[in-house]
Motif scaffolding. Structure first.
Motif, PDB file in Angstrom:
ATOM      1  N   ARG A 169       0.743  -1.232   0.166  1.00 40.78           N
ATOM      2  CA  ARG A 169      -0.152  -0.001   0.207  1.00 40.78           C
ATOM      3  C   ARG A 169       1.184   1.508  -0.497  1.00 40.78           C
ATOM      4  NH1 ARG A 169      -3.391   2.963   4.814  1.00 40.78           N
ATOM      5  NH2 ARG A 169      -1.176   3.578   5.015  1.00 40.78           N
ATOM      6  N   ASP A 170       1.357   1.426   1.062  1.00 38.95           N
ATOM      7  CA  ASP A 170       2.294   2.570   0.940  1.00 38.95           C
ATOM      8  C   ASP A 170       3.659   2.698  -0.766  1.00 38.95           C
ATOM      9  OD1 ASP A 170       1.471   2.864   3.846  1.00 38.95           O
ATOM     10  OD2 ASP A 170       3.220   1.398   4.018  1.00 38.95           O
ATOM     11  N   LEU A 171       3.706   1.534  -0.727  1.00 42.23           N
ATOM     12  CA  LEU A 171       4.987   1.896  -2.177  1.00 42.23           C
ATOM     13  C   LEU A 171       3.604   2.193  -3.186  1.00 42.23           C
ATOM     14  CD1 LEU A 171       6.866  -1.558  -2.188  1.00 42.23           C
ATOM     15  CD2 LEU A 171       7.544   0.582  -1.917  1.00 42.23           C
ATOM     16  N   LEU A 172       2.265   1.762  -3.749  1.00 47.30           N
ATOM     17  CA  LEU A 172       1.335   2.638  -4.202  1.00 47.30           C
ATOM     18  C   LEU A 172       1.658   3.839  -4.431  1.00 47.30           C
ATOM     19  CD1 LEU A 172      -0.583  -0.682  -4.319  1.00 47.30           C
ATOM     20  CD2 LEU A 172       0.445   0.206  -6.446  1.00 47.30           C
ATOM     21  N   LEU A 173       1.167   4.625  -2.635  1.00 44.48           N
ATOM     22  CA  LEU A 173       0.713   5.748  -2.723  1.00 44.48           C
ATOM     23  C   LEU A 173       1.969   6.824  -3.235  1.00 44.48           C
ATOM     24  CD1 LEU A 173      -0.918   5.081   1.238  1.00 44.48           C
ATOM     25  CD2 LEU A 173      -1.734   5.526  -1.607  1.00 44.48           C
ATOM     26  N   ASN A 174       3.745   5.723  -2.869  1.00 47.39           N
ATOM     27  CA  ASN A 174       4.937   6.237  -2.840  1.00 47.39           C
ATOM     28  C   ASN A 174       4.737   6.529  -4.329  1.00 47.39           C
ATOM     29  OD1 ASN A 174       5.748   8.112  -0.741  1.00 47.39           O
ATOM     30  ND2 ASN A 174       5.791   5.448   0.661  1.00 47.39           N
ATOM     31  N   THR A 175       4.784   6.028  -4.897  1.00 40.82           N
ATOM     32  CA  THR A 175       4.517   5.982  -6.305  1.00 40.82           C
ATOM     33  C   THR A 175       3.361   6.433  -7.188  1.00 40.82           C
ATOM     34  OG1 THR A 175       3.975   3.378  -6.263  1.00 40.82           O
ATOM     35  CG2 THR A 175       6.223   4.521  -5.858  1.00 40.82           C
ATOM     36  N   VAL A 176       2.254   6.433  -6.438  1.00 42.15           N
ATOM     37  CA  VAL A 176       1.225   7.130  -7.639  1.00 42.15           C
ATOM     38  C   VAL A 176       1.271   7.852  -8.305  1.00 42.15           C
ATOM     39  CG1 VAL A 176       0.980   8.919  -5.518  1.00 42.15           C
ATOM     40  CG2 VAL A 176      -0.929   7.603  -7.271  1.00 42.15           C
ATOM     41  N   SER A 177       2.772   9.357  -8.752  1.00 39.08           N
ATOM     42  CA  SER A 177       2.415   9.993  -9.835  1.00 39.08           C
ATOM     43  C   SER A 177       4.045   9.261 -11.041  1.00 39.08           C
ATOM     44  CB  SER A 177       3.223  11.453  -9.167  1.00 39.08           C
ATOM     45  OG  SER A 177       4.783  11.112  -9.035  1.00 39.08           O
ATOM     46  N   CYS A 178       3.910   8.618 -10.629  1.00 42.03           N
ATOM     47  CA  CYS A 178       5.120   8.103 -11.643  1.00 42.03           C
ATOM     48  C   CYS A 178       4.702   7.081 -12.441  1.00 42.03           C
ATOM     49  CB  CYS A 178       6.203   6.404 -11.094  1.00 42.03           C
ATOM     50  SG  CYS A 178       7.010   7.302  -9.379  1.00 42.03           S
TER      51      CYS A 178
END
Length: 585
Positions: A263-272
C-alpha cells in the motif's frame, strides 16, 4: 549465435552479464553476454545500469554477440558514456540481459529484479547527456560536500540546478525507484561523463534546500509535516520536499525495515510513469517486505485487471483495503477493460487520487471502525466481500459544471436541500434514530467536504466560511479573483471540490457531494475502515448463492452529518442496527 537460445535457470537464479568492450576495441559499441548465478560463491561481480528506456521507435545499432542489434537511443547513449578506456566493463542491463521477447524468461527475471540490484556493485544511475551547466554543478557539489559553508551565489546556482535536475525523465519513472532504493552500495549518479555518489548528491541538496527554502519561508518543521495524515499520503503530495527527498525517505524505509508494505509503495509511486501498465505492480515487488513477495506472481500474459486485482487482494489480506480504495479512482460498473472488477483502482490514471477530496478532515465516517481489518477477496479475485452499514439510496442529483460555472448552480443546490428536508420530515419514522443526522451539517460545509482552503487536508473549515457562502448566494456574480473579495477563500474551496462532481439527495433526506459517476438509484454505504462512504450500484437484482444482492462500486461520497463517525458510533456501536455484508463484483 545469440545466447538468448540458452535459457536461464530460475532455480539457480541465473542472470546474464553484459561485457561492454573498451574504447580501444574500436569506435562502435561492442558487447557480449555470459551467464552467472546469483547463488554462486563468491557473488558475481557486476554493475547494474539504471536508466530510462526512452522512445522504442528511435533506435540505433550496436554489435551484440557478434551481430547487429537495435537498442533505444537512450541505451546507446548510456553505453557510449560507460565504455572504459582500456578494459572491459561488466554490467547488468535489462534491455540486453533479458530476452524481452520471451515472456517466461521476462516473468522470471522481473521476479528476481530486486535481488539483481541488491547484488550490484554498484548501481549506476545514468540521467542522460550533459547539458549546459551540469558539469560545473557536479564539480560544485563535490566541492561543497567537503566544505562547511555555502556561499550565497553557489547555493542559488545549485538550487536552480537541482530543480532542473529532477525534471529529467529518470525521476519520473517507476522502475528507477526500485533500482535506487534496493542498491546495497551507495549508487553513482551520472550526467554525461560527470559522476557523483547518490549520498553526496543528497547531502548537498538537503543543505541547499534548507537554506533556499528558508529564504522563501517555505521550510516545514517536523511538527508541521504530514506524517500520519493518510489523506495527504493518498494524494501523493509532499509539501516539504521534491523527488530527491521522497526517494531518499523510501530508500531509508526499505533499508531499515527490510521492505515496505505494498500500500505504501503504491501511494509513494502514484505519480510515477510506467510504459507497461503491469509494471505499476511488478516494478514494486523487490521493495516489498520479504515475506510478502511471493503473494504476487509475475506474469505479463495475464489480463491487466487480474494483475491489479491480485495486488489489491494482497492489501486486503493486510487489513488496509477499504482505506486505500476510498482514495483511489476505481474501475467502476462499466470499466473500459472487462478484466477489471469494479472495486479495482485504475493505476496510472491522472485522476487516480481525486476521490480524496471527499475525505473529511477528521477520523471519517467509519468512526470506531476506522482501524477495522475489514474485507476479503474470493479466490476468483473478482468478488470482494466487505462489512459495513447501509445509509440510503440516491434519489436525485445535480452535476456541477467545470470551472466557474459551478458557482451559478448554488440556488439549484439550495432547492435540492429544501427537498431533502421535506423528505426527512415525511420519512421521520423510517430508521427514526437517523433523523438527527440529516439536519446536523449545513450545506456550506458539505459542499467543501468541511475542509479549509489551505492545502492541509486535516484543517476543518472555519465558521467564517458560512458568512462567505451567504455572500456568494446573495451575489453569485461576485468577482472572485480579487484578494479583497470577502468570499474569495470559500470560492477557492468550492473550486477544489465541485467541478466534475455532483450534489445529491437520498430517498429519506440525506444530502451530500460525490463523484460525477454517481447515478440515481445508487446505494450509499459505510465500509468499516474507510473514511468516506461508498456509492454502490445494484447489479440488476443479481444475487449470489445465499440470495444476497451483488453490487458494483462506483466511488466515494461525502454525506452530510455522518462524516465524523456519528452513524457508526451511535447506531452500530449501540446495537440499534447490525452490520451488513456487501458483495461487490
Amino acid at each position: 549465435m545469440s545466447l538468448y537460445l540458452t535459457p536461464l535457470n530460475p532455480h539457480l537464479k541465473e542472470i546474464r552479464i553484459l561485457h561492454l568492450q573498451p574504447l580501444t576495441s574500436g569506435p562502435s559499441i561492442r558487447c557480449s553476454t555470459s551467464t552467472v548465478s546469483l547463488l554462486s560463491q563468491p557473488s558475481p561481480s557486476y554493475e547494474a545500469l539504471s536508466y530510462v528506456w526512452g522512445d522504442a521507435s528511435i533506435q540505433q545499432e550496436i554489435q551484440f554477440d557478434g551481430a547487429p542489434f537495435p537498442v533505444t537511443r537512450n541505451l546507446f547513449t548510456a553505453l557510449q558514456h560507460l565504455r572504459l578506456p582500456d578494459q572491459e566493463r561488466r554490467l547488468w542491463v535489462d534491455a540486453l540481459c533479458i530476452n524481452q521477447k520471451d515472456i517466461k524468461e521476462r516473468n522470471e527475471q522481473v521476479a528476481m529484479m530486486g535481488e539483481i540490484y541488491v547484488y550490484a556493485r554498484p548501481v549506476l544511475i545514468f540521467l542522460g547527456e550533459a547539458d549546459e551547466g551540469s558539469n560545473e554543478a557536479f564539480n560544485l557539489i563535490s566541492r561543497v560536500s567537503e566544505e562547511g559553508e555555502i556561499e550565497d551565489n553557489v547555493s542559488r546556482k545549485l538550487f536552480s540546478f537541482y530543480m532542473n535536475l529532477v525534471e529529467r525523465e529518470w525521476f519520473t519513472r517507476l522502475w528507477t525507484v526500485q533500482e535506487l532504493v534496493l542498491a546495497s552500495q551507495d549508487p553513482m549518479v551520472g550526467c554525461g561523463f560527470s559522476w557523483i555518489s547518490w549520498s553526496v548528491l543528497l547531502r548537498v541538496w538537503q543543505r541547499v534546500a534548507l537554506r533556499e527554502f528558508g529564504e522563501m519561508e517555505m521550510v516545514i518543521s517536523s511538527e508541521e509535516s504530514d506524517e500520519g495524515n493518510e489523506s495527504e499520503e493518498l494524494s501523493g503530495r509532499r509539501p516539504n520536499g521534491i523527488k530527491i527527498d521522497l526517494l531518499s525517505n523510501l530508500r531509508k524505509a526499505v533499508t531499515e525495515k527490510k521492505g515496505e508494505e505494498l500500500r505504501d509503495l503504491l501511494l509513494n509511486t502514484v505519480s510515477c510513469k510506467a510504459t507497461e501498465p503491469r509494471d505499476r505492480i511488478y516494478g514494486l515487488l523487490g521493495m516489498l517486505v520479504e515475506g510478502h513477495r511471493n503473494d504476487i506472481t509475475v506474469d505479463y500474459s495475464r489480463p491487466l485487471g487480474q494483475v491489479y486485482a491480485e495486488a489489491i487482494t494482497h492489501i486486503f489480506r493486510r487489513g488496509i483495503g477499504p482505506f486505500l480504495l476510498s482514495g483511489m479512482e476505481l474501475a467502476g460498473p462499466t470499466p473500459s477493460d472487462s478484466s477489471f472488477p469494479s472495486w479495482v483502482p485504475m493505476f496510472g490514471s491522472r485522476t487516480l487520487p481525486s476521490p480524496t477530496k471527499f475525505h473529511p478532515p477528521g477520523v471519517g465516517a467509519s468512526g470506531a471502525g476506522s482501524g477495522a481489518d475489514n474485507g476479503r477477496v474470493d479466490e476468483d479475485i473478482q468478488t470482494l466481500r466487505v462489512r459495513g452499514m447501509p445509509i440510503d439510496t440516491v434519489l436525485e442529483k445535480i452535476e456541477f459544471g467545470e470551472g466557474l460555472a459551478c458557482l451559478t448552480q448554488l440556488s439549484a443546490v439550495e432547492a435540492l436541500v429544501s427537498k431533502a428536508r421535506q423528505l426527512a420530515t415525511e420519512n421521520k419514522h423510517h430508521r427514526l434514530y437517523l433523523n438527527s443526522f440529516k439536519s446536523k451539517e449545513p450545506v456550506w460545509r458539505t459542499l467543501i467536504a468541511n475542509k479549509a482552503y489551505s492545502g492541509a487536508a486535516r484543517e476543518v473549515a472555519p465558521e467564517s466560511y458560512g458568512e462567505m457562502y451567504q455572500r456568494l448566494r446573495d451575489n453569485p456574480d461576485i468577482g472572485w479573483n480579487s484578494d479583497e473579495n470577502p468570499a474569495r477563500k470559500y470560492i477557492l474551496a468550492l473550486m477544489n471540490h465541485l467541478p466534475g462532481s455532483c450534489f445529491f439527495i437520498s430517498t429519506t433526506g440525506f444530502y451530500g457531494i460525490s463523484q460525477g459517476t454517481l447515478e440515481v438509484g445508487d446505494h450509499l454505504a459505510i465500509w468499516f475502515g474507510a473514511p468516506a462512504p461508498f456509492a454502490l450500484r445494484p447489479k440488476a437484482q443479481v444475487q449470489d448463492e445465499s440470495g444476497e444482492l451483488k453490487y458494483a462500486v462506483c466511488g466515494v461520497a461525502y454525506v452530510a452529518g455522518i462524516m465524523d463517525g456519528e452513524m457508526v458510533d451511535e447506531i452500530y456501536c449501540e446495537d440499534l442496527e447490525d452490520d451488513m455484508l456487501f458483495i461487490v463484483h
